[in-house]
Every structure is written in C-alpha cells, then in structure tokens.
Motif scaffolding. Structure first.
Motif, PDB file in Angstrom:
ATOM      1  N   PRO A  11      -3.287 -16.619  44.411  1.00 60.72           N
ATOM      2  CA  PRO A  11      -2.694 -15.549  45.243  1.00 60.72           C
ATOM      3  C   PRO A  11      -1.671 -14.716  44.472  1.00 60.72           C
ATOM      4  O   PRO A  11      -0.567 -14.502  44.932  1.00 60.72           O
ATOM      5  N   GLY A  12      -2.021 -14.274  43.322  1.00 60.51           N
ATOM      6  CA  GLY A  12      -1.178 -13.425  42.485  1.00 60.51           C
ATOM      7  C   GLY A  12      -0.738 -14.206  41.264  1.00 60.51           C
ATOM      8  O   GLY A  12      -0.048 -15.205  41.440  1.00 60.51           O
ATOM      9  N   PRO A  13      -1.193 -13.719  40.067  1.00 62.44           N
ATOM     10  CA  PRO A  13      -2.082 -12.572  39.895  1.00 62.44           C
ATOM     11  C   PRO A  13      -3.467 -12.831  40.486  1.00 62.44           C
ATOM     12  O   PRO A  13      -3.881 -13.971  40.687  1.00 62.44           O
ATOM     13  N   THR A  14      -4.152 -11.739  40.754  1.00 59.37           N
ATOM     14  CA  THR A  14      -5.481 -11.780  41.378  1.00 59.37           C
ATOM     15  C   THR A  14      -6.481 -11.104  40.433  1.00 59.37           C
ATOM     16  O   THR A  14      -6.066 -10.487  39.446  1.00 59.37           O
ATOM     17  N   PRO A  15      -7.781 -11.201  40.732  1.00 59.60           N
ATOM     18  CA  PRO A  15      -8.768 -10.562  39.844  1.00 59.60           C
ATOM     19  C   PRO A  15      -8.513  -9.056  39.717  1.00 59.60           C
ATOM     20  O   PRO A  15      -8.143  -8.395  40.677  1.00 59.60           O
ATOM     21  N   LEU A  16      -8.719  -8.550  38.501  1.00 58.00           N
ATOM     22  CA  LEU A  16      -8.439  -7.140  38.236  1.00 58.00           C
ATOM     23  C   LEU A  16      -9.674  -6.289  38.511  1.00 58.00           C
ATOM     24  O   LEU A  16     -10.794  -6.680  38.180  1.00 58.00           O
ATOM     25  N   LEU A  17      -9.427  -5.130  39.078  1.00 59.12           N
ATOM     26  CA  LEU A  17     -10.502  -4.165  39.292  1.00 59.12           C
ATOM     27  C   LEU A  17     -10.889  -3.603  37.921  1.00 59.12           C
ATOM     28  O   LEU A  17     -10.040  -3.027  37.238  1.00 59.12           O
ATOM     29  N   PRO A  18     -12.164  -3.763  37.494  1.00 61.54           N
ATOM     30  CA  PRO A  18     -12.506  -3.344  36.123  1.00 61.54           C
ATOM     31  C   PRO A  18     -12.096  -1.907  35.808  1.00 61.54           C
ATOM     32  O   PRO A  18     -11.528  -1.644  34.754  1.00 61.54           O
ATOM     33  N   ARG A  19     -12.345  -0.973  36.732  1.00 59.65           N
ATOM     34  CA  ARG A  19     -12.044   0.409  36.370  1.00 59.65           C
ATOM     35  C   ARG A  19     -10.529   0.652  36.261  1.00 59.65           C
ATOM     36  O   ARG A  19     -10.088   1.535  35.527  1.00 59.65           O
ATOM     37  N   ALA A  20      -9.736  -0.145  36.955  1.00 60.90           N
ATOM     38  CA  ALA A  20      -8.280  -0.031  36.826  1.00 60.90           C
ATOM     39  C   ALA A  20      -7.834  -0.558  35.462  1.00 60.90           C
ATOM     40  O   ALA A  20      -6.981   0.028  34.794  1.00 60.90           O
ATOM     41  N   LEU A  21      -8.454  -1.661  35.070  1.00 58.49           N
ATOM     42  CA  LEU A  21      -8.149  -2.245  33.764  1.00 58.49           C
ATOM     43  C   LEU A  21      -8.497  -1.260  32.649  1.00 58.49           C
ATOM     44  O   LEU A  21      -7.720  -1.042  31.720  1.00 58.49           O
ATOM     45  N   HIS A  22      -9.649  -0.611  32.762  1.00 56.11           N
ATOM     46  CA  HIS A  22     -10.055   0.349  31.726  1.00 56.11           C
ATOM     47  C   HIS A  22      -9.113   1.538  31.686  1.00 56.11           C
ATOM     48  O   HIS A  22      -8.824   2.066  30.614  1.00 56.11           O
ATOM     49  N   ALA A  23      -8.624   1.943  32.849  1.00 55.50           N
ATOM     50  CA  ALA A  23      -7.731   3.122  32.902  1.00 55.50           C
ATOM     51  C   ALA A  23      -6.442   2.883  32.121  1.00 55.50           C
ATOM     52  O   ALA A  23      -5.821   3.829  31.638  1.00 55.50           O
ATOM     53  N   MET A  24      -6.078   1.621  31.956  1.00 52.20           N
ATOM     54  CA  MET A  24      -4.814   1.320  31.261  1.00 52.20           C
ATOM     55  C   MET A  24      -4.845   1.746  29.799  1.00 52.20           C
ATOM     56  O   MET A  24      -3.809   1.950  29.178  1.00 52.20           O
ATOM     57  N   ILE A 187       7.503  -4.317  51.659  1.00 48.64           N
ATOM     58  CA  ILE A 187       7.458  -4.525  50.208  1.00 48.64           C
ATOM     59  C   ILE A 187       6.072  -4.998  49.771  1.00 48.64           C
ATOM     60  O   ILE A 187       5.479  -5.891  50.395  1.00 48.64           O
ATOM     61  N   GLY A 188       5.576  -4.389  48.711  1.00 50.23           N
ATOM     62  CA  GLY A 188       4.283  -4.783  48.146  1.00 50.23           C
ATOM     63  C   GLY A 188       4.414  -5.056  46.654  1.00 50.23           C
ATOM     64  O   GLY A 188       5.416  -4.691  46.026  1.00 50.23           O
ATOM     65  N   GLY A 189       3.407  -5.690  46.082  1.00 54.75           N
ATOM     66  CA  GLY A 189       3.421  -5.994  44.651  1.00 54.75           C
ATOM     67  C   GLY A 189       2.065  -5.720  44.027  1.00 54.75           C
ATOM     68  O   GLY A 189       1.027  -5.942  44.655  1.00 54.75           O
ATOM     69  N   SER A 190       2.083  -5.263  42.776  1.00 53.32           N
ATOM     70  CA  SER A 190       0.837  -4.801  42.146  1.00 53.32           C
ATOM     71  C   SER A 190      -0.179  -5.905  41.924  1.00 53.32           C
ATOM     72  O   SER A 190      -1.386  -5.662  41.981  1.00 53.32           O
ATOM     73  N   GLN A 191       0.288  -7.130  41.662  1.00 55.00           N
ATOM     74  CA  GLN A 191      -0.640  -8.200  41.255  1.00 55.00           C
ATOM     75  C   GLN A 191      -1.236  -8.945  42.438  1.00 55.00           C
ATOM     76  O   GLN A 191      -1.786 -10.021  42.272  1.00 55.00           O
ATOM     77  N   LYS A 192      -1.133  -8.384  43.640  1.00 56.60           N
ATOM     78  CA  LYS A 192      -1.683  -9.062  44.805  1.00 56.60           C
ATOM     79  C   LYS A 192      -2.910  -8.269  45.273  1.00 56.60           C
ATOM     80  O   LYS A 192      -3.824  -8.104  44.502  1.00 56.60           O
ATOM     81  N   LEU A 249      -2.948   1.710  38.760  1.00 57.23           N
ATOM     82  CA  LEU A 249      -2.740   1.834  40.202  1.00 57.23           C
ATOM     83  C   LEU A 249      -3.471   3.054  40.753  1.00 57.23           C
ATOM     84  O   LEU A 249      -4.063   2.993  41.839  1.00 57.23           O
ATOM     85  N   ALA A 250      -3.457   4.145  39.990  1.00 56.88           N
ATOM     86  CA  ALA A 250      -4.155   5.356  40.436  1.00 56.88           C
ATOM     87  C   ALA A 250      -5.618   5.029  40.726  1.00 56.88           C
ATOM     88  O   ALA A 250      -6.165   5.414  41.772  1.00 56.88           O
ATOM     89  N   GLU A 251      -6.254   4.301  39.816  1.00 58.38           N
ATOM     90  CA  GLU A 251      -7.664   3.944  39.992  1.00 58.38           C
ATOM     91  C   GLU A 251      -7.860   2.976  41.157  1.00 58.38           C
ATOM     92  O   GLU A 251      -8.801   3.099  41.940  1.00 58.38           O
ATOM     93  N   ALA A 252      -6.970   1.998  41.250  1.00 59.75           N
ATOM     94  CA  ALA A 252      -7.104   0.994  42.316  1.00 59.75           C
ATOM     95  C   ALA A 252      -6.953   1.660  43.685  1.00 59.75           C
ATOM     96  O   ALA A 252      -7.672   1.312  44.629  1.00 59.75           O
ATOM     97  N   LEU A 253      -6.043   2.611  43.781  1.00 59.56           N
ATOM     98  CA  LEU A 253      -5.830   3.278  45.072  1.00 59.56           C
ATOM     99  C   LEU A 253      -7.044   4.122  45.459  1.00 59.56           C
ATOM    100  O   LEU A 253      -7.422   4.180  46.634  1.00 59.56           O
TER     101      LEU A 253
END
Ligand SMILES: *Cc1c(COP(=O)(O)O)cnc(C)c1O
Length: 389
Positions: A11-24, A187-192, A249-253
């Motif tokens: 429950p955090g960190p969680t699996p990464l969205l591939p396209r978000a990872l690539h955007a980095m 409050i929210g967190g990116s890795q959830k 985050l832009a991609e994940a959103l």
C-alpha cells in the motif's frame, strides 16, 4: 518457476503506471522557464479535477508526512486544542505531530483494526467547543480500517473545527465529496493511488482553512502553503520541485481522468471485496472486518504462524512484495494493496500464490478455491450476462 517477476502489492509504494515512468525521462527542463510554466498549471488543474473540489489544491515536494506536517503548521497556533482520531500507526503520527507542534490534543483511540465511531467525535466536539481541528485518516493503512469521512466531515461543518483528512490511501479508493462533506484539508501522496514514485504530496485547502491560516502562528518556512499558493497562481512552485515527478504526475492524471476517478474507486472497491471474500473462503480471518477500507486488506496469519512467513513466501517463491504488519501488528497480519494501478490479473495471481504458500506451510488448502471467488466477483461485475446465463 526460475523466473520471478517482481510484483509490488504494497500500500505505497504501489505499481507504477508505465507511461508515467517513461515521462520522467524528459525531466531536463528548468523550473523557472516557460517549459515548466506550461506544464505546472495543467497538472494543478487536472489534480483539482481528480480531487473533485472547488477548493485550492496544492503540491508540496515531500513524502506524505510532509503534507501532514504542513496541515498542522499552517492552520494552528501553539496550544490550540485539536481532536485526534488514532486507530493505528498513522493515527499515532497525528498524535506525534500534535505533540511536536505543541498542540493540545484530545485523542480518541480505537483498537487496531477498529475505526473511531462518528458518535464519539460528536461527543468530543460537544465536550470541547474550543477544538480548532479534527485530524484523522480516511483509511488507516496500518490496519486496513476506514473511517466514516462523510459523517465526521459533516460534524465539523457546524463548528469552528477544521476537518483535516489524511486521505493518502483514501483518495482513489473511496468516494470523497470534499465540498459536500466540508472536508477542509484533504491530503494525498504520489506513491499511493496516483501510480507514481514517492516524492510528492497534495493538499486541498478550503476557504475556512485559509481564513484560519491568516491568524495561525506556528512556525513554517519550507511548507508555507500561502507562499505555495501565491506561486501556484503564477504557474510555479515555491521551491525547486522534482520536475521528473511532476512530469510523471501529468501523465498519471491524464490516465486517471480517462478512466474516471469514480471508476478508479470502484476498481479498488471490487479488488478489496474480492480479496476479503477469497481470504475468508480460504479460512483466514480479516483484521478489520467491521469497517474495511478498499485501499488495503489486512489478513491475520493462521493461528500459530508468523505473518512474516507468508511475506517471505510471497517474495521467495514468486518475487511478490506484500506488507507485514507495522509495530505490534508485525508478525500477526499481512497486507495486500488495491490502490492505484492494480487489476484483476494481479489479484488472480496473488490469491493463487497465497494458496500455494499456505499449502507449503502445511495448511490444508483446496487449490483454486480462493481464485474462484475472485473470478466470480470479476464475472459478476464485468460479465453480468454470462453470470445470468
Ligand atoms: C503512506 C501513508 C502516509 C505517508 O507516509 P510517507 O511515508 O510520509 O509517504 C500517511 N498516511 C497514510 C494513511 C499512509 O498510508
């Protein structure tokens, strides 16, 4: 058998969205240039849309705890009375923060696995009309229990108390009507459920909270939300941000908007229900059966077995990473996450793995019994015609 793919089921960190990872990879832009000023306001506006609020939504560069700290330092003064709901390790973090910032905390404790009932909050607000805030977790990640956010928010609305919600594992796993329920800080967190690495935290801030901010005197500098808001209005962040995370985050959103926040919530709810029903079918006990959250399911290890054995079994047999209990719950429970980028195939695998691990420990298991429960819940939700036939 000899190849083990690492699967993050925590429950955090969680699996990464591939396209978000690539955007980095595109993070070689400077944060005081037009490139960033084109990116950041769009991210803030998408985040606000995903939050589903008219309140300001701000980003700070830290893990989730930084935003918890900001929600204390920006809205209170030394000695202010607050009501803290403490039902697990994260509730205890609110207690520690209140102490560190010299607030006068009235703590409502619940046993691990339980939630604090709204009636107790109503009583506490009545007994403490001078309370300036109510601080709690939407979902207490350490136990898998959820609080009744709607009821608690509505109780705060008719008082001077700010309703401050650590929704770090609540966002994307449960409905949160921020404006309708009067949630002042969420409050929210990116890795959830946001499907990107740790390093960003988010806060929505209501008008009631901004009014309090004007008179709140606790010291703050890095997490000065008024400064953050002033810069955000100009399309910038107060300090040097982790640009790579903003790009992710832009991609994940964009992804979350494409499926819809309500559908992301429904996804987590279905996976959580399937996990609970599969665990029970396998003869296991749930740790928070009374008010289970959909972010994470905490399951008790079979009698006489250390839950670390199950955690190790997942890792050693399959490369799957699940969470043990924290603090005194270590060795007693194991936790399986549902928040963010999780799908049914993840769960089919997880439950099949669990069956094999239990069998390897000498627990009688009928192979496929838990998996069948998950398949049935999938079919009912996704293929109703098939189920009816
Ligand atoms: C993950 C989490 C946090 C934040 O922890 P960090 O390690 O600071 O990111 C806070 N509250 C809850 C309920 C969480 O699940």
């Amino acid at each position: 058998m000899h190849i083990k793919k690492q699967r993050l089921l925590t429950p955090g960190p969680t699996p990464l969205l591939p396209r978000a990872l690539h955007a980095m990879m595109a993070s070689d832009i400077h944060h005081r240039t037009q490139d960033f000023i084109k990116l950041y306001p769009q991210v803030l506006s998408d985040l606000k849309e995903v939050y589903g609020t008219r309140n300001d939504v701000l980003i700070v560069v830290s893990s989730g705890t930084g935003a918890l700290e900001a929600s204390v330092s920006n809205f209170f003064s030394e000695g202010d009375k607050v009501i803290v709901l403490s039902a697990g390790k994260f509730g205890e973090r609110w207690e520690e923060l209140a102490k560190a910032f010299r607030l006068n905390a009235v703590t409502l404790k619940a046993e691990y696995g339980d939630a604090v009932a709204p009636a107790r909050v109503a009583e506490a607000l009545k007994a403490n009309p001078d309370a300036k805030g109510v601080l709690f977790q939407a979902s207490e990640t350490s136990t898998g229990a959820a609080h009744d956010v709607k009821a608690i928010g509505e109780l705060c609305q008719s008082t001077q108390a700010l309703c401050i919600v650590d929704a770090i594992t609540g966002l994307g796993t449960m409905p949160l009507d921020i404006d309708g329920w009067g949630l002042d800080i969420v409050i929210g967190g990116s890795q959830k459920a946001f499907m990107i690495p740790p390093g960003l935290a988010f806060l929505s801030v209501s008008e009631k909270a901004w009014q309090r901010n004007a008179t709140a005197t606790l010291p703050r500098l890095y997490f000065d939300l008024k400064k953050e808001k002033k810069m955000a209005d100009k399309g910038e962040s107060a300090w040097t941000p982790n640009v790579s995370h903003i790009l992710a985050l832009a991609e994940a959103l964009v992804y979350i908007k494409s499926i819809g926040m309500d559908k992301l919530v429904e996804n987590a709810q279905l996976l959580a229900r399937a996990t609970r029903e599969a665990a029970v079918a396998l003869g296991l006990r749930l740790f928070a059966p009374g008010s289970p959250s959909s972010s994470v399911t905490a399951i008790c290890a079979p009698e006489g077995m250390d839950s670390g054995e199950i955690v190790k079994g997942f890792r050693n047999h399959f490369g799957s990473i699940i969470a043990n209990g924290q603090g005194t719950m270590k060795g007693k429970i194991f936790r399986i996450a549902h928040l963010g980028y999780f799908d049914f195939p993840d769960l089919f695998a997880m439950v099949a793995e669990l069956e094999i691990i239990l069998a390897s420990k000498g627990i009688p298991v009928e192979f496929g019994k838990g998996v069948a429960v998950v398949q049935k819940i999938y079919a009912e939700a996704a293929l109703p015609a098939l189920v009816k036939a």
